[in-house]
Design an enzyme around this catalytic site. Structure first.
Site, PDB file in Angstrom:
ATOM      1  N   ASP A  93      29.940 -50.376 -14.204  1.00  0.00           N
ATOM      2  CA  ASP A  93      30.091 -48.939 -14.074  1.00  0.00           C
ATOM      3  C   ASP A  93      30.770 -48.677 -12.728  1.00  0.00           C
ATOM      4  O   ASP A  93      30.765 -49.525 -11.833  1.00  0.00           O
ATOM      5  CB  ASP A  93      28.727 -48.236 -14.176  1.00  0.00           C
ATOM      6  CG  ASP A  93      28.893 -46.747 -14.523  1.00  0.00           C
ATOM      7  OD1 ASP A  93      27.872 -46.061 -14.646  1.00  0.00           O
ATOM      8  OD2 ASP A  93      30.057 -46.280 -14.649  1.00  0.00           O
ATOM      9  N   ASP A 267      24.249 -48.809 -23.143  1.00  0.00           N
ATOM     10  CA  ASP A 267      23.506 -49.537 -22.106  1.00  0.00           C
ATOM     11  C   ASP A 267      22.312 -48.685 -21.700  1.00  0.00           C
ATOM     12  O   ASP A 267      22.391 -47.447 -21.750  1.00  0.00           O
ATOM     13  CB  ASP A 267      24.381 -49.781 -20.861  1.00  0.00           C
ATOM     14  CG  ASP A 267      24.386 -48.560 -19.945  1.00  0.00           C
ATOM     15  OD1 ASP A 267      25.148 -47.628 -20.226  1.00  0.00           O
ATOM     16  OD2 ASP A 267      23.591 -48.540 -18.972  1.00  0.00           O
ATOM     17  N   CYS A 305       7.688 -60.500 -34.657  1.00  0.00           N
ATOM     18  CA  CYS A 305       8.692 -60.778 -33.629  1.00  0.00           C
ATOM     19  C   CYS A 305       8.674 -62.259 -33.261  1.00  0.00           C
ATOM     20  O   CYS A 305       7.608 -62.867 -33.132  1.00  0.00           O
ATOM     21  CB  CYS A 305       8.407 -59.924 -32.393  1.00  0.00           C
ATOM     22  SG  CYS A 305       9.595 -60.185 -31.053  1.00  0.00           S
ATOM     23  N   CYS A 307      10.067 -63.543 -30.412  1.00  0.00           N
ATOM     24  CA  CYS A 307      10.333 -63.754 -28.979  1.00  0.00           C
ATOM     25  C   CYS A 307       9.196 -64.580 -28.374  1.00  0.00           C
ATOM     26  O   CYS A 307       8.114 -64.699 -28.970  1.00  0.00           O
ATOM     27  CB  CYS A 307      10.460 -62.407 -28.266  1.00  0.00           C
ATOM     28  SG  CYS A 307       8.891 -61.710 -27.748  1.00  0.00           S
ATOM     29  N   CYS A 310       5.706 -62.801 -28.139  1.00  0.00           N
ATOM     30  CA  CYS A 310       4.991 -62.620 -29.411  1.00  0.00           C
ATOM     31  C   CYS A 310       4.648 -63.953 -30.060  1.00  0.00           C
ATOM     32  O   CYS A 310       3.679 -64.050 -30.825  1.00  0.00           O
ATOM     33  CB  CYS A 310       5.831 -61.787 -30.368  1.00  0.00           C
ATOM     34  SG  CYS A 310       6.067 -60.110 -29.791  1.00  0.00           S
ATOM     35  N   HIS A 336      10.581 -59.542 -24.337  1.00  0.00           N
ATOM     36  CA  HIS A 336      10.282 -58.982 -25.667  1.00  0.00           C
ATOM     37  C   HIS A 336      11.134 -57.743 -25.943  1.00  0.00           C
ATOM     38  O   HIS A 336      11.754 -57.611 -27.000  1.00  0.00           O
ATOM     39  CB  HIS A 336       8.802 -58.597 -25.796  1.00  0.00           C
ATOM     40  CG  HIS A 336       8.560 -57.737 -26.999  1.00  0.00           C
ATOM     41  ND1 HIS A 336       8.476 -58.254 -28.275  1.00  0.00           N
ATOM     42  CD2 HIS A 336       8.475 -56.388 -27.121  1.00  0.00           C
ATOM     43  CE1 HIS A 336       8.345 -57.254 -29.139  1.00  0.00           C
ATOM     44  NE2 HIS A 336       8.331 -56.113 -28.472  1.00  0.00           N
TER      45      HIS A 336
HETATM   46  C1  LIG Z   1      20.544 -42.689 -18.192  1.00  0.00           C
HETATM   47  N1  LIG Z   1      21.533 -41.709 -18.565  1.00  0.00           N
HETATM   48  C2  LIG Z   1      22.830 -41.863 -18.199  1.00  0.00           C
HETATM   49  N2  LIG Z   1      23.763 -40.925 -18.437  1.00  0.00           N
HETATM   50  C3  LIG Z   1      24.913 -41.402 -17.900  1.00  0.00           C
HETATM   51  C4  LIG Z   1      26.196 -40.833 -17.796  1.00  0.00           C
HETATM   52  C5  LIG Z   1      27.191 -41.531 -17.096  1.00  0.00           C
HETATM   53  C6  LIG Z   1      28.511 -40.959 -16.910  1.00  0.00           C
HETATM   54  O1  LIG Z   1      28.826 -39.834 -17.369  1.00  0.00           O
HETATM   55  N3  LIG Z   1      29.416 -41.673 -16.181  1.00  0.00           N
HETATM   56  C7  LIG Z   1      29.118 -42.914 -15.675  1.00  0.00           C
HETATM   57  N4  LIG Z   1      30.084 -43.555 -14.971  1.00  0.00           N
HETATM   58  N5  LIG Z   1      27.921 -43.500 -15.861  1.00  0.00           N
HETATM   59  C8  LIG Z   1      26.933 -42.817 -16.535  1.00  0.00           C
HETATM   60  C9  LIG Z   1      25.640 -43.395 -16.657  1.00  0.00           C
HETATM   61  C10 LIG Z   1      25.294 -44.768 -16.110  1.00  0.00           C
HETATM   62  C11 LIG Z   1      25.302 -45.763 -17.247  1.00  0.00           C
HETATM   63  N6  LIG Z   1      24.769 -47.062 -16.853  1.00  0.00           N
HETATM   64  C12 LIG Z   1      24.649 -42.659 -17.329  1.00  0.00           C
HETATM   65  N7  LIG Z   1      23.317 -42.934 -17.542  1.00  0.00           N
END
Ligand SMILES: CNc1nc2cc3c(=O)[nH]c(N)nc3c(CCN)c2[nH]1
Length: 373
Positions: A93, A267, A305, A307, A310, A336
């Protein structure tokens, strides 16, 4: 594994899709869930354990690694893959979201953001150009544009201005990224909950051209209903032949609902973070293993499960090691949860390929108890 980066759509079922992202470091089966390896480690997991759960790719963070140990040091040591002993793909990111959610004393201008490190208070500056440089130094396979993710709720004017800034930063990210065969740059759609603003954002990103497109600006407190309403239109605004990545999502039912609406990658820290706090996700719902009711329970978390937690341990044991704050507690429950999240992804990939997503989804929701089980 290919010398270049490409996305191969294999099958669709309704809006749900399954395919493969081919990269020089390996193939990513979609829909894919990316465990979060923020500071060059998926917390409480060895890299070979992360691979054993079925993960084809993990996420790293520009913000954390630029502060410690710095991107330059990781580059000198051979890059992030060698540094953390993970030879499959890594998506990083771009830092903007983490600056806004983690650091103090932030100043946001057209140029970029200036902030103080949450670790030692030192001052730092992030721009689209610097974010691209850091992600290149890390050697990540999928680079995210530098963007601004506005906190919700926000008025429409703020959302629009923020989206327009992010689109200017997307162009600067593209220009700074350059031509790097085998490496991908993903644009990030913004626009809050507004269909027209997200449409404009999607058009701006299409014009710049990216290898993949993220739906950003969600999972920031809007709630599942509002998020699904956006996902009912946002993926369709993005190019159909490129991967669509929903950032920061989510709980198991969020993930299933997002794939149903056309998302290919996600993610979330949830499985690892909650694993460390004693919250286990299972096919029948959530188990809070610290609850006293598990103290004498000889059964596994989830009898179905496979894993290590479990297969080899009882709820009573897991309860004990959490109460005793033993390190193995977070290791076993993180393993898990990541294993279970990958099982959900594998189940959806198979169901979509067989045109049976609706049945799989019905089975997924059936028997899921609310609350602790
Ligand atoms: C937990 N919620 C969440 N909303 C996000 C939006 C962005 C987002 O709009 N932009 C970026 N660059 N990252 C985001 C992330 C981090 C993702 N690992 C977000 N995480």
């Amino acid at each position: 594994m290919t010398a270049t980066f490409s996305f191969d759509l294999k099958a669709t079922d309704g809006k749900a899709r399954t395919g493969v992202i081919n990269t020089p470091r390996g193939d990513i089966r979609t829909p894919a869930f990316m465990p979060v390896g923020t500071a060059a480690t998926v917390k409480a997991m060895m890299p070979e354990s992360v691979a054993a759960t079925g993960a084809d790719i993990l996420l790293g963070n520009t913000y954390h690694l630029m502060l410690r140990p710095t991107a330059e040091r990781i580059d000198r040591l051979g890059g992030l893959h060698q540094f953390m002993n993970w030879d499959k793909p890594i998506l990083t990111d771009s830092g903007g979201f983490q600056v806004m959610s983690l650091s103090d004393l932030r100043k946001l201008t057209e140029e970029g953001v200036t902030f103080k490190s949450h670790i030692d208070g030192s001052r730092h500056h992030l721009t689209p150009e610097r974010s691209m440089e850091i992600q290149k130094l890390l050697g990540s396979d999928i680079v995210m544009c530098f963007d601004e993710c506005p906190a919700l709720p926000a008025d429409r004017k703020r959302i629009q201005e923020s989206m327009e800034l992010s689109m200017r930063w997307a162009q600067r990210s593209r220009d700074a990224f350059g031509d790097r065969p085998g490496h991908a740059l993903f644009g990030i759609q913004q626009g809050g909950l507004e269909e027209d603003l997200r449409g404009r954002s999607a058009e701006a990103l299409r014009a710049i051209e990216f290898d993949g497109y993220a739906v950003g600006g969600l999972a920031v407190g809007e709630g599942q209903e509002a998020m699904f309403k956006v996902l009912d239109f946002a993926p369709d605004q993005l190019p159909v032949d490129k991967p669509r990545y929903l950032m920061g999502v989510g709980k198991p039912d969020d993930i299933v609902g997002a794939v149903k609406r056309g998302i290919d990658m996600m993610d979330c820290v949830l499985p690892s973070r909650s694993g460390r706090t004693g919250q286990a996700f299972t096919r029948r719902g959530v188990v809070n293993i610290k609850n006293a009711r598990h103290a004498d329970d000889p059964r596994p978390l989830d009898a179905e499960c496979t894993c290590p937690a479990c297969s080899n341990y009882s709820r009573a044991y897991l309860h004990h090691v959490f109460r005793a704050q033993e390190m193995i507690s977070g290791m076993l429950l993180t393993w898990h949860n990541l294993h279970y999240f990958q099982e959900i992804m594998a189940g959806m990939r198979t169901a979509i390929a067989a045109g049976a997503f609706a049945d799989w989804e019905a089975d997924f929701h059936a028997g899921r108890a609310k609350g602790d089980i």
